[in-house]
Design a protein around this motif. Structure first.
Motif, short mmCIF file in Angstrom:
data_model
loop_
_atom_site.label_atom_id
_atom_site.label_comp_id
_atom_site.label_asym_id
_atom_site.label_seq_id
_atom_site.Cartn_x
_atom_site.Cartn_y
_atom_site.Cartn_z
N VAL A 70 0.88 -1.18 0.00
CA VAL A 70 0.00 0.00 0.00
C VAL A 70 0.91 1.22 0.00
CG1 VAL A 70 -1.90 1.18 1.15
CG2 VAL A 70 -1.74 -1.31 1.25
N ARG A 71 1.23 1.70 -1.18
CA ARG A 71 2.30 2.70 -1.32
C ARG A 71 1.82 4.12 -1.04
NH1 ARG A 71 6.59 0.09 -3.46
NH2 ARG A 71 6.16 -1.90 -4.46
N GLN A 72 0.53 4.36 -1.11
CA GLN A 72 0.02 5.71 -0.87
C GLN A 72 -0.92 5.69 0.34
OE1 GLN A 72 -1.83 6.78 -4.59
NE2 GLN A 72 0.06 7.67 -5.38
N LYS A 73 -0.95 6.81 1.04
CA LYS A 73 -1.87 6.91 2.17
C LYS A 73 -3.31 6.80 1.67
CE LYS A 73 0.95 9.70 5.32
NZ LYS A 73 1.02 10.95 6.10
N HIS A 74 -4.13 6.16 2.46
CA HIS A 74 -5.54 6.03 2.11
C HIS A 74 -6.37 6.68 3.20
CE1 HIS A 74 -9.49 4.29 1.29
NE2 HIS A 74 -9.04 4.03 0.06
N PRO A 75 -7.40 7.45 2.84
CA PRO A 75 -8.18 8.17 3.85
C PRO A 75 -8.91 7.27 4.84
CG PRO A 75 -9.22 8.33 1.68
CD PRO A 75 -7.86 7.76 1.47
N ASN A 76 -9.06 5.99 4.52
CA ASN A 76 -9.77 5.09 5.42
C ASN A 76 -8.89 3.98 5.98
OD1 ASN A 76 -12.20 5.73 3.10
ND2 ASN A 76 -12.49 6.34 5.22
N LEU A 77 -7.56 4.20 5.94
CA LEU A 77 -6.60 3.35 6.64
C LEU A 77 -5.82 4.23 7.60
CD1 LEU A 77 -5.17 1.15 3.72
CD2 LEU A 77 -6.90 0.50 5.40
N VAL A 93 4.56 4.58 15.47
CA VAL A 93 3.88 5.82 15.83
C VAL A 93 2.71 6.03 14.87
CG1 VAL A 93 4.13 8.30 16.20
CG2 VAL A 93 6.08 6.75 16.63
N MET A 94 1.53 6.29 15.43
CA MET A 94 0.32 6.44 14.62
C MET A 94 -0.40 7.73 14.98
SD MET A 94 -1.07 2.55 15.29
CE MET A 94 -0.85 2.78 17.07
N GLU A 95 -1.29 8.15 14.08
CA GLU A 95 -2.16 9.26 14.42
C GLU A 95 -3.17 8.77 15.47
OE1 GLU A 95 -4.60 10.47 11.09
OE2 GLU A 95 -4.36 8.51 10.15
N PRO A 96 -3.44 9.57 16.48
CA PRO A 96 -4.41 9.12 17.49
C PRO A 96 -5.84 9.29 16.99
CG PRO A 96 -3.63 11.32 18.01
CD PRO A 96 -2.88 10.89 16.78
N ALA A 97 -6.72 8.47 17.51
CA ALA A 97 -8.13 8.60 17.19
C ALA A 97 -8.70 9.84 17.86
CB ALA A 97 -8.89 7.36 17.67
N ASP A 98 -9.87 10.25 17.40
CA ASP A 98 -10.60 11.33 18.08
C ASP A 98 -10.90 10.91 19.52
OD1 ASP A 98 -10.63 12.62 15.63
OD2 ASP A 98 -12.67 12.00 15.15
N ALA A 114 -11.92 7.24 20.23
CA ALA A 114 -13.23 7.02 19.61
C ALA A 114 -13.12 5.89 18.60
CB ALA A 114 -13.70 8.30 18.94
N THR A 115 -13.82 4.81 18.86
CA THR A 115 -13.85 3.66 17.97
C THR A 115 -15.30 3.35 17.61
OG1 THR A 115 -14.08 2.01 19.73
CG2 THR A 115 -11.82 2.70 19.16
N LEU A 116 -15.47 2.54 16.60
CA LEU A 116 -16.82 2.11 16.27
C LEU A 116 -17.41 1.31 17.42
CD1 LEU A 116 -19.11 1.98 14.23
CD2 LEU A 116 -17.97 0.01 13.16
N GLU A 117 -16.58 0.58 18.13
CA GLU A 117 -17.05 -0.17 19.30
C GLU A 117 -17.64 0.76 20.35
OE1 GLU A 117 -15.23 -3.85 21.76
OE2 GLU A 117 -14.08 -2.01 21.92
N SER A 118 -16.96 1.87 20.63
CA SER A 118 -17.48 2.81 21.63
C SER A 118 -18.75 3.49 21.13
CB SER A 118 -16.43 3.86 21.99
OG SER A 118 -16.08 4.66 20.87
N LEU A 119 -18.84 3.74 19.81
CA LEU A 119 -20.04 4.36 19.26
C LEU A 119 -21.23 3.41 19.36
CD1 LEU A 119 -21.32 6.76 17.74
CD2 LEU A 119 -20.60 5.66 15.60
N VAL A 162 -11.00 9.34 13.01
CA VAL A 162 -10.03 10.43 12.98
C VAL A 162 -10.67 11.58 12.19
CG1 VAL A 162 -7.73 11.19 12.28
CG2 VAL A 162 -8.09 8.84 13.09
N ASP A 163 -10.85 12.72 12.85
CA ASP A 163 -11.58 13.85 12.25
C ASP A 163 -12.95 13.41 11.75
OD1 ASP A 163 -9.53 15.69 12.74
OD2 ASP A 163 -8.49 15.12 10.89
#
Length: 397
Positions: A70-77, A93-98, A114-119, A162-163
């Motif tokens: 996966v060579r390019q960033k994907h908005p849903n990964l 190191v990762m971007e943190p969730a909301d 914020a995860t789908l599980e918490s929602l 994320v956002d």
């Protein structure tokens, strides 16, 4: 000492503030970059453990595959900013969730990702949100499948926000998409056939969609419980429910081949949905002429179906072309035929329906219902009032 019990490790350039998650052999920490002050999420996995276990080996292999394919960033990964090692640990190191409270994380003391599980802990989702998140999940999963990868652990806890956008996360079990890989992941979301290929991800995604639709845990699939009427009355929810049923078929060959095929099927199911018409998100104008054409096509379709059923000899008492109701039939195990008033329910082309299935245009009123499973005695459930009851279950076990 347990692999999950180590104290805050030393990670270059970061202060680890608080553990916010754990799973497998690793832990996820909320951390602050010493140079920028930005908060990040860091997964930490020990390089060594007792015995012959290599806790970091699988993570390193999976991350290498991810970067190579996966060579390019994907908005849903979920973005991974950096991978490194210390003397004792692998870390990335990762971007943190909301924050579950809304917005980006700003208070390390109270932050909860914020995860789908918490929602879903708050209950089922509204139609437009359910549709949007399904599309985002399939987009992220589709990027992996297109790159020849299988996630192997699709579940609500691994869907972060994320956002406000859904991002598929936790790539520790990522592997190539073939059926010979180990049966590993979260048992609840594994397919019964045990083949961990792209169709296994499809199966897990179907269960996630089911959870969004119903607010019920995956183990309750495919029952709709108190959400049955709401789902059938909404075109989007009805299409999503049919998608979940298709994705969660017991036999791998009966499921969509991958996430891209699943997304295409969803659009087709929406177009074919027989629930009352409603606007898709973003649709605001409807031309009267289009309504009249659609109505003509609808009436023609009803007449065609009536003729088909007459040709097949299906009794008119079972089906209604004007005031019919849709009824869901579920059995444990799945795959049972349904007999109503002594007749096997079948599609217009004569193929018997098998559970789980939602059968449209059934005549309202009382009907005798029997489930038939190969190798088992018929299971009669008695008289059911279609219309008053929109979901019928049978348990052979």
């Amino acid at each position: 000492m347990s692999l999950l019990s180590f104290e805050s490790p030393e990670i270059p350039d970061f202060d680890l503030l608080r553990r916010i998650g754990q799973g497998g052999f690793g832990e996820v920490w909320l951390a602050r970059n010493r140079a920028t002050g930005h908060l990040r999420a860091i997964k930490v996995v020990p390089l060594h453990s007792a015995g012959n276990v290599d806790p970091a080996g699988r993570e390193i292999t999976s991350l290498t595959r991810l970067e190579a394919n996966v060579r390019q960033k994907h908005p849903n990964l979920l973005d991974i900013h950096h991978v490194g090692r210390t003397e004792k640990h692998l870390f990335y190191v990762m971007e943190p969730a909301d924050d579950v409270k809304g917005g980006r994380p700003d208070d390390p003391e109270t932050y909860r990702p914020a995860t789908l599980e918490s929602l879903l802990a708050q209950g089922p989702l509204a139609a437009e949100e359910c549709w949007r998140l399904t599309e985002e999940l399939l987009e992220g999963l589709g990027a992996l499948h297109e790159a020849g990868m299988v996630h192997r652990d699709v579940k609500p806890a691994n869907c972060l926000f994320v956002d406000g956008s859904l991002k598929l996360a936790d790539f520790g079990l990522l592997t190539e998409s073939h059926g010979a890989v180990s049966r590993i992941g979260t048992e609840t979301y594994m397919p019964p056939d045990g083949r961990m290929d792209t169709r296994a991800d499809v199966y897990a995604a179907g269960l996630v969609i089911y959870e969004m639709l119903t607010g019920l845990p995956a183990r309750r699939f495919p029952t709709l419980a108190g959400r049955a009427q709401t789902i059938r009355a909404d075109r989007e929810l009805a299409a999503l429910n049919r998608l979940a049923l298709s994705a969660c078929q017991r036999e791998a060959e009966d499921r969509p081949a991958n996430a891209q095929a699943m997304a295409t099927l969803l659009e087709n199911l929406f177009d074919q949905a027989e629930a009352p018409w409603r606007q898709r998100p973003g649709v605001r104008v409807l031309i009267l002429g289009a309504l009249l054409v659609a109505f003509g096509v609808f009436v023609g379709s009803l007449l065609d179906r009536a003729r088909e059923r007459q040709k097949l000899g299906l009794p008119a008492s079972l089906y209604s072309q004007t005031d019919g109701v849709a009824v869901s039939f579920i059995s444990y195990p799945l795959g049972a035929e349904i007999l109503v008033d002594g007749q096997v329910l079948a599609s217009p082309d004569g193929v018997p329906y098998r559970t789980p299935v939602t059968v449209p245009n059934l005549s309202p009123g009382e009907h005798e219902v029997v489930f038939r499973q190969v190798g088992r005695p018929d299971l009669a459930v008695g008289k059911i009032n279609f219309g008053a009851t929109l979901e019928v279950e049978a348990n052979f076990e």
